[in-house]
Scaffold this motif. Structure first.
Motif, short mmCIF file in Angstrom:
data_model
loop_
_atom_site.label_atom_id
_atom_site.label_comp_id
_atom_site.label_asym_id
_atom_site.label_seq_id
_atom_site.Cartn_x
_atom_site.Cartn_y
_atom_site.Cartn_z
N SER A 88 119.82 43.02 95.58
CA SER A 88 121.27 43.00 95.77
C SER A 88 121.99 42.80 94.44
O SER A 88 123.04 43.40 94.19
CB SER A 88 121.66 41.89 96.74
N LEU A 89 121.43 41.95 93.58
CA LEU A 89 122.02 41.76 92.26
C LEU A 89 121.96 43.04 91.44
O LEU A 89 122.90 43.36 90.70
CB LEU A 89 121.28 40.64 91.52
N ALA A 114 124.19 58.02 92.66
CA ALA A 114 123.54 57.86 93.96
C ALA A 114 122.33 56.93 93.86
O ALA A 114 122.11 56.08 94.73
CB ALA A 114 123.12 59.22 94.52
N VAL A 115 121.54 57.07 92.80
CA VAL A 115 120.37 56.20 92.61
C VAL A 115 120.80 54.74 92.61
O VAL A 115 120.14 53.88 93.20
CB VAL A 115 119.64 56.55 91.29
N SER A 116 121.94 54.44 91.98
CA SER A 116 122.41 53.05 91.92
C SER A 116 122.78 52.50 93.30
O SER A 116 122.68 51.30 93.54
CB SER A 116 123.60 52.93 90.97
N LEU A 117 123.18 53.38 94.21
CA LEU A 117 123.57 52.93 95.56
C LEU A 117 122.36 52.46 96.38
O LEU A 117 122.51 51.66 97.30
CB LEU A 117 124.28 54.06 96.32
N PHE A 118 121.18 52.99 96.04
CA PHE A 118 120.01 52.72 96.87
C PHE A 118 119.03 51.73 96.25
O PHE A 118 117.97 51.50 96.81
CB PHE A 118 119.28 54.04 97.18
N ALA A 119 119.39 51.14 95.12
CA ALA A 119 118.49 50.21 94.45
C ALA A 119 118.06 49.08 95.39
O ALA A 119 118.89 48.37 95.94
CB ALA A 119 119.17 49.61 93.21
N GLY A 120 116.76 48.96 95.61
CA GLY A 120 116.22 47.88 96.43
C GLY A 120 116.32 48.09 97.92
O GLY A 120 115.89 47.22 98.69
N ARG A 121 116.83 49.21 98.38
CA ARG A 121 116.94 49.45 99.84
C ARG A 121 115.60 49.97 100.35
O ARG A 121 115.08 50.96 99.85
CB ARG A 121 118.05 50.44 100.16
N ILE A 122 115.06 49.32 101.38
CA ILE A 122 113.74 49.71 101.90
C ILE A 122 113.85 50.58 103.15
O ILE A 122 112.86 51.12 103.61
CB ILE A 122 112.87 48.47 102.20
N GLY A 213 113.41 56.16 95.05
CA GLY A 213 113.24 55.22 93.94
C GLY A 213 114.28 55.46 92.87
O GLY A 213 115.48 55.45 93.14
N ASP A 214 113.83 55.74 91.64
CA ASP A 214 114.77 56.00 90.56
C ASP A 214 114.89 57.50 90.27
O ASP A 214 115.42 57.91 89.23
CB ASP A 214 114.37 55.25 89.28
N ARG A 215 114.41 58.32 91.21
CA ARG A 215 114.49 59.78 91.05
C ARG A 215 115.43 60.36 92.10
O ARG A 215 115.71 59.73 93.11
CB ARG A 215 113.10 60.41 91.20
N TYR A 216 115.88 61.56 91.86
CA TYR A 216 116.78 62.20 92.82
C TYR A 216 116.65 63.71 92.74
O TYR A 216 116.13 64.25 91.76
CB TYR A 216 118.24 61.80 92.55
N THR A 217 117.11 64.38 93.77
CA THR A 217 117.23 65.83 93.73
C THR A 217 118.59 66.22 94.30
O THR A 217 119.13 65.52 95.17
CB THR A 217 116.10 66.52 94.52
N SER A 218 119.13 67.30 93.80
CA SER A 218 120.46 67.79 94.20
C SER A 218 120.30 69.07 94.99
O SER A 218 119.68 70.04 94.52
CB SER A 218 121.31 68.03 92.95
N LEU A 219 120.84 69.11 96.22
CA LEU A 219 120.77 70.33 97.01
C LEU A 219 121.62 71.43 96.41
O LEU A 219 121.32 72.61 96.57
CB LEU A 219 121.21 70.05 98.46
#
Length: 227
Positions: A88-89, A114-122, A213-219
């Motif tokens: 959360s921090l 977007a990666v920052s929005l999901f940090a730590g979400r399981i 994780g810390d990766r992403y893909t753009s449609l």
């Protein structure tokens, strides 16, 4: 003697951190130093090993609930809360770093945001990032959070969020906790339904970002959305 030994060890660990940062630390050493700040005058090295082993990894520990950490590791509530605060921090740190109304005028910036929005979400979660006419963020609305591999997306909720936050355009974002960046058939079908629903109120879907994780893909970059 024992007290002086612990004090000396802690000072050496802190001095190493000040000199090198955390990059050269092993996971148990990161946790050992974190525990310094809630467990005074005790060797935290052995406990750090035990806690990581119990949850399988450092991230697994940080993502656990405080009650579960207390029960499985035999630690105090303060210790469990400190460990579980980390994800959360991290999200609050990224949110503050982006500041208000960041400009998302490329898939690269949209992906990093977007990666920052999901940090730590399981669990799988779905965000609609509402943009103004200059592609600056008005608001990032969490429209659904579900169990692992299950994020039913309701176009009505997304339409409501887009209208509520006065979006001229939106970027959709959801995560794959399992680690795959490949869009599923249900991802593609949900995207089409949302595009159709938002077109009816003249709001454009600019991109759909999938995060692992810390990766992403753009449609959009994959040619699956006409930007």
């Amino acid at each position: 003697m024992d007290k002086k030994l612990h004090e000396g060890h802690r000072q050496r660990v802190k001095a190493r951190y000040l000199r090198e940062g955390l990059d050269a630390f092993e996971d148990h050493q990161v946790l050992e130093m974190l525990l310094f700040f809630c467990i005074p005058m005790k060797d935290t090295n052995e406990l750090a090993h035990k806690m990581i082993k119990e949850f399988g990894s450092l991230s697994g520990l940080f993502e656990a609930g405080p009650e579960d950490i207390c029960k499985r590791c035999g630690v105090s509530e303060n210790t469990a809360i400190l460990a579980s605060l980390v994800p959360s921090l991290a999200r609050r740190y990224f949110k503050d770093k982006w500041r208000d109304k960041p400009l998302l005028n490329s898939s690269l910036k949209a992906g990093e945001y977007a990666v920052s929005l999901f940090a730590g979400r399981i669990y799988e979660a779905f965000f609609v990032i509402c943009l103004d006419s200059q592609n600056r963020v008005n608001y990032s609305a969490l429209v659904h959070e579900g169990t692992i591999n299950e994020a039913p997306v309701y176009p009505r909720l997304i339409v409501e969020a887009a209208l509520r936050h006065q979006a001229s355009g939106v970027i959709l974002a959801h995560n794959h906790p399992g680690g795959s960046l490949r869009p599923s058939q249900s991802d593609l079908e949900a995207t089409k339904r949302i595009i159709t629903a938002l077109e009816a109120i003249s709001i454009k879907v600019i991109d759909h970002i999938i995060v692992a994780g810390d990766r992403y893909t753009s449609l959009t970059e994959r040619g699956l959305i006409n930007a």
